[in-house]
Design an enzyme around this catalytic site. Structure first.
Site, PDB file in Angstrom:
ATOM      1  N   LYS A 111       0.839  -1.210   0.000  1.00 47.77           N
ATOM      2  CA  LYS A 111       0.000   0.000   0.000  1.00 47.77           C
ATOM      3  C   LYS A 111       0.868   1.252   0.000  1.00 47.77           C
ATOM      4  O   LYS A 111       0.562   2.236  -0.689  1.00 47.77           O
ATOM      5  CB  LYS A 111      -0.937   0.013   1.209  1.00 47.77           C
ATOM      6  N   LYS A 194      -8.092 -16.488 -12.792  1.00 46.25           N
ATOM      7  CA  LYS A 194      -8.965 -16.118 -11.694  1.00 46.25           C
ATOM      8  C   LYS A 194      -9.955 -15.034 -12.095  1.00 46.25           C
ATOM      9  O   LYS A 194      -9.594 -14.082 -12.783  1.00 46.25           O
ATOM     10  CB  LYS A 194      -8.085 -15.591 -10.555  1.00 46.25           C
ATOM     11  N   LYS A 197     -12.270  -8.566  -9.971  1.00 47.17           N
ATOM     12  CA  LYS A 197     -12.816  -7.258 -10.353  1.00 47.17           C
ATOM     13  C   LYS A 197     -11.818  -6.480 -11.200  1.00 47.17           C
ATOM     14  O   LYS A 197     -12.170  -5.920 -12.232  1.00 47.17           O
ATOM     15  CB  LYS A 197     -13.161  -6.479  -9.082  1.00 47.17           C
TER      16      LYS A 197
END
Ligand code: TRP
Length: 329
Positions: A111, A194, A197
């Site tokens: 992050k 996979k 989104k």
């Protein structure tokens, strides 16, 4: 009976990958365990979402989980920010969480790289908040995906450290939930491994029949095999894998045979696959629309969840305060 706690991210619509992966396990496990499921809206603040998005995101996720079959009467389903006790436990655990270990966390480093302009303390202490979420209900097990294993490991460490520091055997060290069944991985419609989104290859639970048909018909195929019994390329294998998840075994066997004899017609296979996905998704979609038309359903679920979660959380906070030396005057 085991106690199980799991947090749910408060963003995005649910897709087939979420449903057949985590969610169906949640639905199953709620009948066999004492389950706490909550929507982690405090955690979403670490990336500074627009305040306008907070409520609709939480509402959406809650609606879709309920629509898919999480039952607020059976398990405890709540919104993280409805249970302020978690912030107190977070504060307390933070006194025993060290900069060195927090800054070494994989998710933190990732992050910090992605949002260098916003490396805030909440991001650094994300694992402490997650530990507080979990330890607040002192569970035996936590269903987590691979990407959350390090956080669970840290939760165990924080629990152990608390017990050692205060000379108690209070918190259990929760382990990853496992009921022996394999987690189902739904592949993408684009030949990738996979459904996700960010990959843009999803079928959503809220998709209507037309949208699903369109998405399935667009899936990558080819001219078909020329050699009997050939190995399927990934993008074809994926269609078979999704079919195995949503369709009857005879249906899969039928198209497998057609593949093996080089007679497969992808148009027919896709039509069948789309129909079977629609059949699986449609009841959930209808239930989503029903909940959207009846806000009282959410209100009732959230109120009940909050009440049950705060009862369990309040007990923990009272005991933790006692252990740490807080006294009433
Ligand atoms: N961090 C988890 C995720 O990103 C969500 C989460 C927050 C969670 N608190 C939790 C999961 C407690 C399990 C237990 O998916």
């Amino acid at each position: 009976m085991k106690t199980v706690v799991s947090g749910i991210r408060s963003t995005g619509n649910l897709h087939l990958g979420n449903y057949y992966g985590a969610l169906r396990n949640f639905i199953r496990m709620q009948h066999e365990n004492r389950c706490f499921f909550f929507i982690a809206d405090y955690h979403s603040l670490t990336t500074h979402p627009n305040p306008k998005d907070l409520y609709p995101n939480v509402k959406n996720v809650l609606t879709e989980y309920l629509a898919a079959g999480l039952d607020p009467e059976v398990s405890t389903i709540f919104i993280q920010s409805d249970v302020p006790e978690v912030t107190e436990l977070y504060l307390m655990l933070n006194m025993h969480a060290y900069l060195g270990e927090l800054s070494k966390t994989v998710s933190f480093k990732e992050k910090a790289r992605k949002q260098p302009e916003n490396v805030n303390a909440g991001l650094l202490t994300y694992p402490t908040l997650m530990a507080a979420d979990i330890l607040l209900h002192n569970p035996d097990e936590v269903p987590v995906g691979k990407d959350q294993e390090q956080h669970l490991e840290m939760t165990r460490r924080f629990a152990r450290r608390f017990n050692n520091f205060y000379g108690v055997e209070y918190f259990k060290e929760p382990v990853a939930y496992s009921d022996g069944t394999q987690m189902i991985k739904v592949p993408g419609l684009d030949g990738s491994g996979k459904m996700g989104k960010s990959e843009g290859n999803c079928i959503y639970l809220i998709d209507d029949a037309k949208t699903i048909q369109k998405k399935v018909m667009r899936a990558l195929t080819d001219q078909g095999p020329t050699e009997p019994n050939s190995v399927k390329p990934d993008y074809i294998e994926n269609l078979f894998t999704i079919m195995q998840i949503v369709s009857a075994p005879e249906t899969v066997a039928f198209f497998d045979e057609k593949w093996n004899t080089c007679e497969i017609r992808y148009g027919d296979m896709k039509k069948q696959l789309a129909a079977d996905i629609i059949e699986a998704v449609n009841p959930i979609r209808e239930r989503i629309l029903e909940i959207n038309a009846n806000p009282a359903i959410l209100h009732k679920a959230v109120t009940l969840g909050k009440e049950k979660a705060r009862e369990s959380a309040g007990k923990t906070i009272r005991e933790v305060r006692e252990i740490m030396g807080f006294r009433n005057f």
